[in-house]
Design a protein around this motif. Structure first.
Motif, PDB file in Angstrom:
ATOM      1  N   TYR A 197       0.840  -1.204   0.000  1.00 36.12           N
ATOM      2  CA  TYR A 197       0.000   0.000   0.000  1.00 36.12           C
ATOM      3  C   TYR A 197       0.880   1.261   0.000  1.00 36.12           C
ATOM      4  CZ  TYR A 197      -3.834  -3.133   1.264  1.00 36.12           C
ATOM      5  OH  TYR A 197      -4.773  -4.144   1.280  1.00 36.12           O
ATOM      6  N   PRO A 198       1.592   1.535  -1.100  1.00 36.45           N
ATOM      7  CA  PRO A 198       2.401   2.767  -1.134  1.00 36.45           C
ATOM      8  C   PRO A 198       1.512   4.004  -1.023  1.00 36.45           C
ATOM      9  CG  PRO A 198       2.270   1.760  -3.303  1.00 36.45           C
ATOM     10  CD  PRO A 198       1.695   0.771  -2.346  1.00 36.45           C
ATOM     11  N   ILE A 199       2.059   5.076  -0.408  1.00 30.91           N
ATOM     12  CA  ILE A 199       1.278   6.276  -0.138  1.00 30.91           C
ATOM     13  C   ILE A 199       2.101   7.513  -0.488  1.00 30.91           C
ATOM     14  CG2 ILE A 199       2.042   6.337   2.264  1.00 30.91           C
ATOM     15  CD1 ILE A 199      -0.674   7.528   3.005  1.00 30.91           C
ATOM     16  N   ILE A 200       1.454   8.523  -1.047  1.00 34.89           N
ATOM     17  CA  ILE A 200       2.066   9.838  -1.208  1.00 34.89           C
ATOM     18  C   ILE A 200       1.773  10.602   0.077  1.00 34.89           C
ATOM     19  CG2 ILE A 200       2.135  11.966  -2.543  1.00 34.89           C
ATOM     20  CD1 ILE A 200       1.172  10.411  -4.960  1.00 34.89           C
ATOM     21  N   SER A 201       2.726  10.609   0.979  1.00 37.64           N
ATOM     22  CA  SER A 201       2.468  11.208   2.295  1.00 37.64           C
ATOM     23  C   SER A 201       2.388  12.726   2.228  1.00 37.64           C
ATOM     24  CB  SER A 201       3.551  10.782   3.287  1.00 37.64           C
ATOM     25  OG  SER A 201       4.828  11.159   2.812  1.00 37.64           O
ATOM     26  N   SER A 202       3.097  13.342   1.257  1.00 35.67           N
ATOM     27  CA  SER A 202       3.072  14.801   1.124  1.00 35.67           C
ATOM     28  C   SER A 202       3.429  15.180  -0.306  1.00 35.67           C
ATOM     29  CB  SER A 202       4.053  15.456   2.091  1.00 35.67           C
ATOM     30  OG  SER A 202       4.102  16.855   1.895  1.00 35.67           O
ATOM     31  N   PHE A 203       2.828  16.267  -0.776  1.00 31.49           N
ATOM     32  CA  PHE A 203       3.116  16.795  -2.110  1.00 31.49           C
ATOM     33  C   PHE A 203       4.087  17.972  -2.070  1.00 31.49           C
ATOM     34  CE2 PHE A 203      -1.053  14.804  -2.516  1.00 31.49           C
ATOM     35  CZ  PHE A 203      -0.994  14.166  -3.758  1.00 31.49           C
ATOM     36  N   HIS A 204       4.599  18.344  -0.898  1.00 38.29           N
ATOM     37  CA  HIS A 204       5.260  19.636  -0.737  1.00 38.29           C
ATOM     38  C   HIS A 204       6.628  19.726  -1.394  1.00 38.29           C
ATOM     39  CE1 HIS A 204       7.592  17.568   2.373  1.00 38.29           C
ATOM     40  NE2 HIS A 204       8.431  18.581   2.329  1.00 38.29           N
ATOM     41  N   LYS A 205       7.178  18.624  -1.885  1.00 37.73           N
ATOM     42  CA  LYS A 205       8.514  18.669  -2.478  1.00 37.73           C
ATOM     43  C   LYS A 205       8.527  19.307  -3.862  1.00 37.73           C
ATOM     44  CE  LYS A 205      10.316  14.700   0.079  1.00 37.73           C
ATOM     45  NZ  LYS A 205      10.918  13.343  -0.023  1.00 37.73           N
ATOM     46  N   GLY A 206       7.379  19.401  -4.502  1.00 43.90           N
ATOM     47  CA  GLY A 206       7.289  20.132  -5.757  1.00 43.90           C
ATOM     48  C   GLY A 206       7.825  19.375  -6.961  1.00 43.90           C
ATOM     49  N   ILE A 207       8.224  20.153  -7.976  1.00 47.87           N
ATOM     50  CA  ILE A 207       8.681  19.594  -9.252  1.00 47.87           C
ATOM     51  C   ILE A 207      10.146  19.190  -9.154  1.00 47.87           C
ATOM     52  CG2 ILE A 207       9.059  20.127 -11.704  1.00 47.87           C
ATOM     53  CD1 ILE A 207       6.823  22.250 -11.402  1.00 47.87           C
ATOM     54  N   ASN A 208      10.481  18.072  -9.798  1.00 47.18           N
ATOM     55  CA  ASN A 208      11.874  17.658  -9.912  1.00 47.18           C
ATOM     56  C   ASN A 208      12.118  17.149 -11.321  1.00 47.18           C
ATOM     57  OD1 ASN A 208      14.466  16.731  -9.735  1.00 47.18           O
ATOM     58  ND2 ASN A 208      14.160  15.524  -7.879  1.00 47.18           N
TER      59      ASN A 208
END
Length: 479
Positions: free
Chosen positions: A9-20
């Protein structure tokens, strides 16, 4: 050999890292993105990016504008240079009125200052005399006539760029002496007398020449730490020292190709940041670094023929850069760089040609006849905002396993539908989900198979939305 299937069950814990976009899209982390357009990620959730609204309904003349401000008792008065005139909102708050006119251009730079107990704004455009505005009247910046000979060297310069540092007014961008940096006497912005001997070197104004042999000229400056940071087309210099008798110069940056864009130079506390046609650069007083590789695909869209129209400011610890891209002759894309989190996002649909940060508000103008508030509301002045977030190619560290996507889980709220797309090397599946206006937990079946996966989240018809920690149910098939 018998297959082994493991449920994960992988999860995106936060989106705050932005574009890479600096690394290959198979290498970046699950919470990073190859594409973030018109989204808000500062709190770790994924939301609709904030829009803009009219600052007021009082029209200004069409044409490029330059925003400035004058402070009186800590209250800001907005000044707008359009054409050959400077405008402000009248006392009744019903219309913009001309308060000064007859200028050769409206490409002003300004600083706020205090003469004795009087608050003033000092404005310069590189052609006309430098002017001082006290809230009621304009006067030319003068000299006091104290010269040790009969030369004309005590005249105030007509420079394009202006800054305050150690109680001296600094001016550069003189067309006659484009490599010259002028400074006034400390605590006296009307004394530009050039000393003729060492005994008077620290008692009046003066100048410093910063020659280079690449055809470059001074295009801006910022007060940083105890230094004046001076920008030329391809180079950046530190001017350091406590008084004219011990001023020294050291070069801290040079660009082999391209040039620095003058209206993108900004500073915050002990950091200077600017954009060249090669990228976005930061100087911390010691070292210079390029930071825009994370958005290199977006930055490479810069229309270099019209790059001189790019503008930037710092607001709420974000460097906000407006540039023309593709075949556009006007600024049509904004790159937001969060200096605290080192995260980038992109905004499309905003044409900003001048910024002004005042307190909690960021204002901007373009060729239209209004001033706008940036980062307000859920539309672009009534037009819907299309948001998209797109992951890299994800293998969850298990390239040797075939992934079988079964379900998606997330908490969200919104005013319409969102679209979630999962693409593998085999096929693309799409799920549209109707959101409610309060946070709810969503659990939806979504089937796809492959060794490599890519996810995209979009809003539909510009709807407002917020998504928290999406999670995916996979079977990992080790064959």
């Amino acid at each position: 050999m018998k297959e082994q299937i493991v449920e994960q069950y992988p999860i995106i814990s936060s989106f705050h890292k932005g574009i890479n976009q600096e690394l290959d899209e198979q290498i970046i982390g699950l919470g990073e993105a190859t594409r973030i357009e018109n989204c808000f990620i500062d709190d770790g959730n994924l939301s609709l990016g904030k829009g803009y609204v009219k600052f007021n309904e009082y029209n200004l003349p069409d044409g490029n504008k330059r925003l400035m401000n004058f402070y009186k008792d800590n209250d800001a008065v907005i000044l707008v240079a359009v054409g050959d005139s400077i405008y402000k909102l009248n006392e009744a708050g019903t219309a913009y009125e001309v308060i000064s006119s007859g200028y050769s251009n409206n490409d002003f730079n300004f600083v706020n200052y205090q003469i004795d107990l009087d608050e003033v704004t000092i404005l310069t455009n590189g052609v006309d005399n430098v002017v001082v505005f006290d809230g009621t009247t304009f006067r030319d910046l003068k000299h006091d006539g104290r010269s040790s000979d009969d030369s004309t060297d005590n005249k105030a310069p007509k420079g394009k760029y202006i800054e305050l540092h150690k109680e001296r007014l600094w001016i550069s961008g003189d067309t006659e002496y484009p490599n010259r940096l002028y400074f006034s006497r400390d605590f006296d912005i009307d004394d530009w007398t050039y000393p003729v001997d060492e005994m008077s070197a620290n008692r009046h104004g003066g100048f410093i020449d910063i020659p280079t042999w690449d055809g470059g000229v001074i295009i801006g400056m910022k007060s940083l730490f105890d230094d004046v940071v001076v920008f030329k087309n391809k180079n950046v210099f530190r001017v350091f020292g406590t008084y004219p008798g011990n001023y020294n110069i050291i070069q801290v940056f040079d660009t082999v190709e391209g040039k620095i864009l003058d209206n993108t130079i900004a500073s915050l506390e002990n950091t200077a940041i600017w954009t060249s046609t090669e990228g976005i650069h930061i100087f911390n007083g010691v070292n210079t670094a390029s930071v825009s590789d994370k958005v290199k695909k977006y930055f490479n869209m810069l229309n270099k023929e019209y790059a001189h129209k790019a503008v930037a400011t710092i607001h709420k610890r974000k460097y906000i850069l407006s540039i023309p891209t593709g075949t556009s002759t006007e600024n049509n894309m904004i790159i937001e760089y969060d200096l605290k989190s080192n995260a980038f996002t992109i905004k499309y649909g905003v044409n900003a040609s001048s910024f002004l940060s005042i307190g909690d508000e960021l204002l901007f103008t373009n060729t239209d006849n209004n001033i706008f508030k940036y980062g307000i509301g859920n539309t672009y002045d009534g037009n819907p905002i299309d948001s998209v977030w797109e992951s890299g190619i994800i293998h969850f560290g298990e390239q040797n396993a075939r992934k079988i996507l079964n379900r998606i889980y997330f908490t969200a709220k919104g005013t319409g539908k969102i679209r979630i797309t999962c693409t593998s090397e085999r096929k693309t599946v799409v799920k549209e989900i109707e959101l409610t206006d309060t946070f709810e937990f969503y659990r939806h079946r979504m089937r796809n198979k492959g060794r490599l996966m890519k996810f995209k989240i979009e809003n539909i018809d510009g709807c407002d939305f917020t998504i928290k920690q999406p999670q995916f149910m996979f079977d990992f098939d080790y064959d």
